[in-house]
Design an enzyme around this catalytic site. Structure first.
Site: not given
Lengths: 377, 377
Positions: A130, A152, A194, A235, A245, A249, A253, A256, A260, A275
């Site tokens: 955990r 993330k 980025e 960041k 988020e 946050r 994106n 993005h 995407h 990417h």
């Protein structure tokens, strides 16, 4: 350069998340001295190192030697390289390796690799007992400035990318800038997209600095370290303000949503589009669309495109080799990524360089018309 | 009784965890009225219900009907019953079912079942989209008073039980007390061991009340609801003080160190010993050992044993059918569960009924001698 630079102290960026705060060290030669940094911060003396078959031949041995020298008992697991590794199929043996190594409260799991290894290993660390301690040693520019900051983690599902995972912050990130010398120019450029993004979000001075100094950043040395440190700090600031988020946050994106959609339209085929390239085209499109909506000057869009083109990144949809599906199909991909509510989309738009904002009422039909214009047929 | 009791308002226990706070509703007939409780609290109108093949024939249809009636679109997945279901093998299809049902921010995943279904489903909810809303409808006494409170979720690994998982708090728990009428007496008793545990930890009055009223608790009705509510509140209080188990939460392990060793010694064979039975014997042993260490009166140990025996629970190691391994083997299992540091163990001991405490300096050799005495051969 490596030898001389070993003596230089790395730059430190602090990610401020209360009792989950951690340091990102950025500098040359950090893999060889990793164990010293780790042993100085963590009490545990057992580690599990997860890496992939591309990275292992380059950096696994020096890392394991460094750990051994500091009396840290480490096991390693080498996975196949590539996006397909972000799956339950590979998550399971990583979890079992962590548990088998008896990684306990003060010990740690180490991810040595790019975004795929970082995301997968962070997820495994997040669920083993955990939540186990986690150290990132990112080996791509993209991983150093993006995925290693923010917590993330996750794997892909047949239903979509990154849909299964947890938020799990690392205890330490070691960004060894020497490893970037082994990246292909294309991979470096993709990560650079980025870096430029942080300027475009809310750091106009940084973007202007990049316009002047990008060649030095690509060449390596202090300018590169500086650019990575500013990116990580940028960041880190956003993540500290909004760990889960819900608001700010989302600015990360920028570029993005379009990006995407283009990645999906090329079936995530890295030969056609990776990417960071999708993000580069997406950022140009976001600035052009903002200009079209009379939010920003068209000159800003031109400036973004000029810079990204100068470093060698694609900036237009028809820079992508092969045939793209028609605009409506791209729009479907966008609608699947972002929910459409009453014909409105949430999008990151801008009022100019470094003035991005979250727009939650963008008319879907305007986006479609814009895409049709940019990509007729 | 079901019909009449439908009109009674359920008892509510609030678990106070800041922005992760939630309600536990306890009372009869809650499955049939579940959708009303859910719709009043959550905005989402999509749910995925995860259950097992034992529970499904009894309660799935009324739950699905209730959801449909309130305009909630739900899919269901029925898994095999039993501890083996707490594995990656079953976690994967649960995750995919959740993603396939397009469960989003305001929607929820519902666990309808005992501890296995709750732990597995909670884990899947915790990792699907990096955390989805989660509703527990526990159908065993053990799940109602223990596993549905506290946010521990997870699956088993070949390296041990519950070693892979996350902390993920539910948004709502519906403990329908009518379902307990369908439990076998043995299963009810096993859950009751955890009820008694809350008295023994720090509620001497509750334990005394149970000694007087246990027959009413077993019979159902108000006394049972009261006992469950007090148990949930007790656990909620401990969890609120220590969500991540660094200190006080360890008290919940009263009886569990010995209990786990006995479960391991019987290879988790539920025909010989189920979890609550192990805890019952473990609690008696913890009181006896505390008396032996001159911490508590032997009369308290006798009182605990007398009560647990009265309700029909096993209280001694030789109440377990079949042959147990020798004391040293039990000690090995304890040492694997708890780390031994310098010959010392951390153990939950007591100064008397309702006066448990965390002892972190228990001599391992004293524990071994005690076990040899209690289980010669």
């Amino acid at each position: 350069m490596t030898r001389a630079s070993l003596s230089a102290a790395p730059k430190t960026v602090r990610v401020d998340l209360g009792d989950r705060s951690y340091d990102i060290l950025i500098g040359p030669g950090l893999i060889a001295t990793a164990a010293g940094e780790i042993a100085g911060r963590l009490k545990g003396r057992r580690m599990a190192v997860i890496t992939d078959e591309h990275v292992a031949p380059l950096y696994l041995e020096p890392l394991m030697a460094s750990l051994k020298e500091k009396g840290i008992e480490a096991v390693s697991l080498v996975l196949p390289a590539g996006e397909k590794t972000k799956s339950f199929e590979h998550l399971i043996p990583v979890c079992e390796a962590i548990l088998g190594a008896r990684i306990e409260r003060n010990d740690a799991v180490i991810a040595l690799g790019g975004g795929v290894i970082g995301d997968l290993t962070g997820f495994a660390a997040g669920i083993a007992r955990r939540g186990s301690r986690f150290i990132q040693i990112p080996t791509s520019l993209l991983a150093q400035v993006d995925s290693s900051v923010g917590g993330k983690t996750g794997i892909n599902s047949p239903h979509g990318k990154n849909l299964i995972g947890v938020f799990h912050q690392p205890d330490l990130v070691l960004a060894d800038t020497d490893v970037l010398d082994t990246l292909s120019p294309r991979e470096f450029r993709a990560g650079y997209a980025e870096v430029a993004k942080y300027g475009l979000i809310d750091k106009p001075d940084f973007f202007a600095w990049l316009e002047k100094n990008w060649q030095a950043v690509f060449a390596g040395g202090e300018a590169r370290i500086e650019a990575i440190a500013i990116s990580c700090q940028a960041k880190a600031d956003v993540v500290a303000a909004d760990e889960r988020e819900n608001g700010r946050r989302a600015l990360l994106n920028l570029g993005h949503t379009f990006g995407h959609a283009l990645e999906a339209a090329t079936q995530y085929d890295g030969r056609r589009l990776v990417h960071g390239e999708g993000v580069a085209i997406g950022m140009v499109l976001a600035h052009q669309f903002s200009a079209r909506m009379n939010l920003a000057s068209p000159d800003d869009a031109t400036r973004v495109e000029t810079h990204l083109k100068a470093v060698g990144l694609p900036t237009r949809m028809n820079d992508i080799p092969g045939t793209l599906p028609p605009a409506e199909k791209l729009m479907d991909a966008i609608a699947q990524d972002k929910k459409v509510k009453g014909g409105k989309l949430t999008f990151i738009l801008t009022r100019g360089i470094g003035q991005s904002f979250v727009a939650d009422d963008v008319p879907a039909n305007e986006v479609l018309r814009f895409l049709e214009e940019k990509h007729p047929g």
